[in-house]
Scaffold this active site. Structure first.
Site, mmCIF file in Angstrom:
data_model
loop_
_atom_site.group_PDB
_atom_site.id
_atom_site.type_symbol
_atom_site.label_atom_id
_atom_site.label_comp_id
_atom_site.label_asym_id
_atom_site.label_seq_id
_atom_site.Cartn_x
_atom_site.Cartn_y
_atom_site.Cartn_z
ATOM 1 N N ASP A 382 0.843 -1.204 0.000
ATOM 2 C CA ASP A 382 0.000 0.000 0.000
ATOM 3 C C ASP A 382 0.874 1.248 0.000
ATOM 4 O O ASP A 382 0.663 2.182 -0.752
ATOM 5 C CB ASP A 382 -0.914 0.016 1.237
ATOM 6 N N ASP A 514 -5.515 -9.567 -1.634
ATOM 7 C CA ASP A 514 -5.377 -10.101 -0.278
ATOM 8 C C ASP A 514 -6.102 -11.417 -0.072
ATOM 9 O O ASP A 514 -5.872 -12.099 0.922
ATOM 10 C CB ASP A 514 -6.001 -9.107 0.717
ATOM 11 N N LYS A 657 -16.629 -6.167 -2.958
ATOM 12 C CA LYS A 657 -15.176 -6.128 -2.759
ATOM 13 C C LYS A 657 -14.465 -7.083 -3.720
ATOM 14 O O LYS A 657 -14.707 -7.079 -4.900
ATOM 15 C CB LYS A 657 -14.845 -6.429 -1.295
ATOM 16 N N GLU A 658 -13.593 -7.947 -3.177
ATOM 17 C CA GLU A 658 -12.794 -8.803 -4.056
ATOM 18 C C GLU A 658 -13.610 -9.923 -4.706
ATOM 19 O O GLU A 658 -13.077 -10.674 -5.511
ATOM 20 C CB GLU A 658 -11.613 -9.413 -3.287
ATOM 21 N N GLN A 711 -12.827 2.394 -1.375
ATOM 22 C CA GLN A 711 -12.101 1.162 -1.676
ATOM 23 C C GLN A 711 -12.804 0.311 -2.733
ATOM 24 O O GLN A 711 -12.166 -0.315 -3.558
ATOM 25 C CB GLN A 711 -11.943 0.342 -0.388
HETATM 26 C C1 GLC Z 1 -7.032 -3.533 0.197
HETATM 27 C C2 GLC Z 1 -5.637 -3.597 0.753
HETATM 28 C C3 GLC Z 1 -4.621 -3.768 -0.354
HETATM 29 C C4 GLC Z 1 -4.978 -4.912 -1.265
HETATM 30 C C5 GLC Z 1 -6.393 -4.760 -1.784
HETATM 31 C C6 GLC Z 1 -6.848 -5.926 -2.622
HETATM 32 O O1 GLC Z 1 -7.234 -2.363 -0.491
HETATM 33 O O2 GLC Z 1 -5.317 -2.444 1.502
HETATM 34 O O3 GLC Z 1 -3.344 -3.988 0.185
HETATM 35 O O4 GLC Z 1 -4.054 -4.948 -2.310
HETATM 36 O O5 GLC Z 1 -7.271 -4.625 -0.684
HETATM 37 O O6 GLC Z 1 -7.037 -7.086 -1.909
#
Ligand code: GLC
Length: 824
Positions: A382, A514, A657-658, A711
């Site tokens: 980061d 992550d 999110k992810e 984010q």
């Molecule tokens: C969050 C974390 C970052 C990571 C991203 C994707 O933003 O702070 O380090 O790369 O998630 O998982």
């Protein structure tokens, strides 16, 4: 629907409706004393650490939009009606109560107007100081004399550690107490902790000494106080109806075994048209310090040189300090200012995205309304990325932080997952040792951490001209030291030493994502492209240094890596995301879920591994399959079946999110990738989809502040598609900034000059930029009357014509008039 607008001249965002869809915040202060404040004055403050140095209490995720905060109450003593200087916490009906919040660069001004009484509170932390100022002015606009009581309140924490204060009540309530001294409340924690007996004024200075905080009033006398929270608020009440305000009188009680609190009441009378000023002061320090400050801010000589368009003047001290803050911030932001046809672009490039980059740079992921500050260090990836977002504005602080991060690299080449705030280069334990896990809670290397150094180092060197940095010797985190050049070589070696069966780098505990646990044998295409990019950059450095052995070494590696990538990961029109240890292919087009991933496609282009038709194909596929009106999803479809232990994002609700959300950070990479292949229209389309300012009139959908990136935004699988989460502290600030500066605006410094090679929407026929480059001012006009997306025919520098887009520093004077003529 909108709740406010940008004021470009003042570099402020002005909130005109207080009932915003979420608390819309600003940051005050520095790394020594931090404060976060919402448009309704909610928020908290801390010394150095949000978790370990917390001064005032804040309840994350509490009801009624996160409380408490820096509240000031106003009571009309004629009829007993009362309200607050910010809409919260009393929350009068907004048809009769008018309010405005102006978030500026490290200051916030909140105004109210109710029953012909106007108030304005300016909140700030003076430059490099460890206390905060709430300068409050109040004016009687009615035709009658008014009798008013004003109450400022600050809810101290009983312990400076957030967790102890929140959950360890059997301890924290019994070590804290308050005292009242003329015009301030002094809180003492651990009064009995010192070897020397603690005097109330806090003059002793030994280890284990008590901790002192104060809440004071300057400029008016205190008529009553409450040093105990429950006496001020009263039982079965809340911040919206404190008994002290309702009854018109604080109880004059101090706290002993309760909740330390600062409430100061002052009673004033105002003739028609008359105004009064007072300043509440909150900070860390003893009684002597509090008294000194109170006398400093008690002077109320007016000055009228404020540019705030308010009906009030500032006193001289306050005006001077506000000016210092503005000069500090505006001069940094002034190093790049643009005037494009799109105000939403301009507001972000000139002020808000740039300011957010500094805030993430300083605060990392420490303290916000989502992060409570528990992380006691700088996340490697980061932070190294955060640096990139500010290099074009402040190379000195960038260099300092880059040095620190290089000293957080382990001698085996990997990065420490967390570089602690008290990092000691050369003496740190590594993730291979249990000591490190004990100190940080992290016990594994990430595959990507040290690879972020490559784009950051090269951007720093080219922006600053500081080529000598490459030979600067910097310690490793654990032992030994080496030049920056060797640090970088070692970072490459780290990934070469950790490869899987396809000849690609292992994904280890995580790569950028992550949630992806590919382990020591599973392989990551994200890291493969990052490594490819790193090798390209290292090759450039090796050539400049004239190291033929390294050139040969790196050329061989590039060829080999590219061969492995093309052989194992290319599926005709897309790259896969990775290989698990048991042979499953993540992100294969044949999969039923997560079959197309954004990151490997865009990183194939950024790294230079994919060019020409291959680059067009992958970006077209992304556009066709992942784009939404709020940005591109991280992959699609969401994981619903496949999951743990590898794909931890499957724990998130689909579309979030992810797990197929619109993760914001990669949007910057996507924009940059499109500019690399010359798609200005598409780059700008992506930029606009995720531009917070472009959502200003649709703010209830996005919910987060329309002046900062969050984010992640929810993807198409959720009922809240378009809603953004996790404000302020996100790597998105830097990736989008980089895509604007180096991609869209095309301001690309080289070792001995600068290229100006914009990639813009074809309907931008003309725009202007002012950039400070190596202490020279470049006044740049871009002429795109031909309406192209990319391509420069020639530039003129102070009237002299140069073919192409490269300007050598030899051509530059202190101030330069540059015309860039785009065209085929
Ligand atoms: C969050 C974390 C970052 C990571 C991203 C994707 O933003 O702070 O380090 O790369 O998630 O998982």
């Amino acid at each position: 629907m909108n709740f406010g607008h940008f004021n470009a001249v003042n570099k402020e965002y002005v909130i005109t409706r207080p009932d915003t869809p979420a608390p819309w915040c600003n940051y005050l202060g520095s790394v020594d004393y931090g404060a976060i404040i919402s448009n309704n004055a909610t928020g908290y403050s801390f010394v150095k650490s949000g978790a370990a140095g917390r001064i005032i209490r804040f309840r994350l995720n509490s009801m009624s939009n996160d409380q408490p905060g820096r509240f000031i109450y106003i009571r009309d003593n004629e009829d007993g009606d009362y309200w607050s200087g910010s809409w919260q916490p009393v929350c009068k009906a907004i048809d009769s109560y008018k309010s405005e919040c102006r978030h500026g660069t490290a200051y916030t001004i909140i105004s109210s107007s109710y029953k012909d009484i106007e108030s304005r509170t300016l909140y700030y932390v003076p430059l490099d100081k460890n206390y905060e100022v709430w300068n409050f002015r109040i004016k009687n606009n009615s035709t009658n004399k008014r009798s008013l009581s004003i109450y400022g309140m600050a809810e101290f924490t009983n312990h400076d550690h957030y967790e102890n204060d929140t959950v360890n009540l059997q301890y924290s309530q019994f070590i804290s107490r308050t005292h009242f001294k003329e015009n301030h409340i002094l809180q003492v924690i651990n009064a009995n902790g010192s070897e020397a007996s603690a005097d109330v004024e806090g003059t002793s200075n030994k280890k284990g000494d008590p901790i002192y905080r104060f809440f004071g009033l300057a400029g008016q006398s205190v008529s009553a106080f409450d040093g105990e929270r429950d006496m001020f608020i009263g039982n079965y009440r809340n911040y919206g109806n404190p008994v002290a305000v309702e009854s018109g009188k604080c109880s004059n009680t101090v706290s002993y075994n309760g909740n330390s609190f600062g409430a100061l009441q002052t009673d004033i009378e105002l003739n028609p048209g008359e105004e009064a000023e007072m300043t509440f002061l909150l900070g860390a320090g003893n009684g002597a310090f509090a008294r000194e400050l109170i006398s400093k801010y008690a002077t109320v000589e007016k000055t009228d040189n404020c540019s705030c368009e308010a009906s009030f003047d500032f006193s001289q001290v306050v005006s001077h300090e506000l000016k210092q803050l503005k000069t500090f911030w505006h001069s940094r932001l002034g190093n790049l200012q643009v005037e494009t046809p799109d105000d939403n672009f301009n507001n972000m490039a000139n002020v808000w995205n740039a300011y957010q980059c500094f805030i993430t740079f300083f605060w990392s992921r420490a303290a916000s309304f989502q992060y409570c500050g528990l992380r006691n260090g700088l996340g490697y990836r980061d932070t190294v990325q955060d640096i990139q977002g500010i290099i074009h504005l402040d190379q000195n602080v960038a260099r300092e932080r880059l040095w620190l991060m290089l000293s957080g690299q382990v001698s085996n080449g990997g990065g420490l997952p967390l570089v602690k705030f008290d990092h000691r280069p050369g003496e740190e334990a590594t993730p291979d040792e249990s000591q490190y896990a004990k100190e940080t809670g992290q016990s594994f290397y990430r595959a990507d951490d040290a690879l972020w150094l490559f784009p950051t180092v090269i951007t720093y060197i080219k922006e600053s001209g500081d080529w000598d940095f490459i030979d600067e010797s910097i310690p490793y985190a654990d032992k030994g030291e080496a030049t920056v050049y060797i640090h970088l070589k070692q970072a490459i070696q780290f990934n070469l030493d950790r490869q899987g069966s396809h000849g690609l780098p292992a994904g280890l505990y995580a790569d950028w994502n992550d949630c992806l646990r590919l382990g020591s044998k599973g392989e990551s295409l994200f890291v493969a492209f990052q490594l490819y990019y790193a090798l390209k950059i290292f090759e450039e450095f090796a050539v400049k240094k004239g190291s033929s052995a390294d050139i040969a070494w790196v050329k061989g590696l590039l060829e080999e890596l590219n061969g492995s990538i093309q052989k194992s990961a290319w599926e005709g029109d897309q790259y896969v995301r990775g290989f698990t240890e048991d042979g499953y292919i993540i992100g294969s087009k044949n999969n039923s879920e997560a079959s197309l991933w954004l990151n490997p496609q865009v990183w194939s282009v950024i790294s230079g591994a994919a060019e020409g038709e291959q680059a067009n194909a992958v970006l077209d596929k992304v556009y066709a399959n992942l784009n939404t009106k709020y940005g591109a999803m991280l992959f699609y479809p969401a994981f619903r079946e496949y999951g743990l232990p590898v794909a931890r994002m499957s724990l998130f609700n689909a579309g979030t999110k992810e797990n197929a959300g619109i993760f914001s950070q990669p949007q910057g990479w996507l924009i940059l990738a499109e500019t690399i292949i010359g798609n200005g229209n598409r780059a700008y389309e992506y930029f606009t989809e995720i531009n917070p300012a472009a959502m200003n009139d649709n703010a209830e959908k996005r919910k987060l502040e329309p002046y900062i990136h969050g984010q992640a935004t929810e993807g198409t699988d959720t009922q809240n598609h378009g809603r953004s989460h996790v404000h302020w502290l996100t790597g998105t600030a830097s990736t989008v900034m980089v895509s604007m500066v180096y991609g869209i605006l095309g301001l690309q410094p080289e070792y001995d000059g600068i290229k100006i090679n914009p990639c813009i929407p074809s309907n931008w026929t003309n725009f202007k930029m002012t950039k400070v480059f190596r202490n020279n001012v470049l006044n740049i006009t871009v002429d795109n009357s031909q309406g192209v997306e990319k391509g420069v025919k020639y530039v003129t520098v102070n009237g002299k014509r140069i073919d192409g887009c490269y300007i050598s520093t030899d051509e530059l004077k202190a101030t330069n008039e540059i015309v860039v003529v785009m065209g085929e």
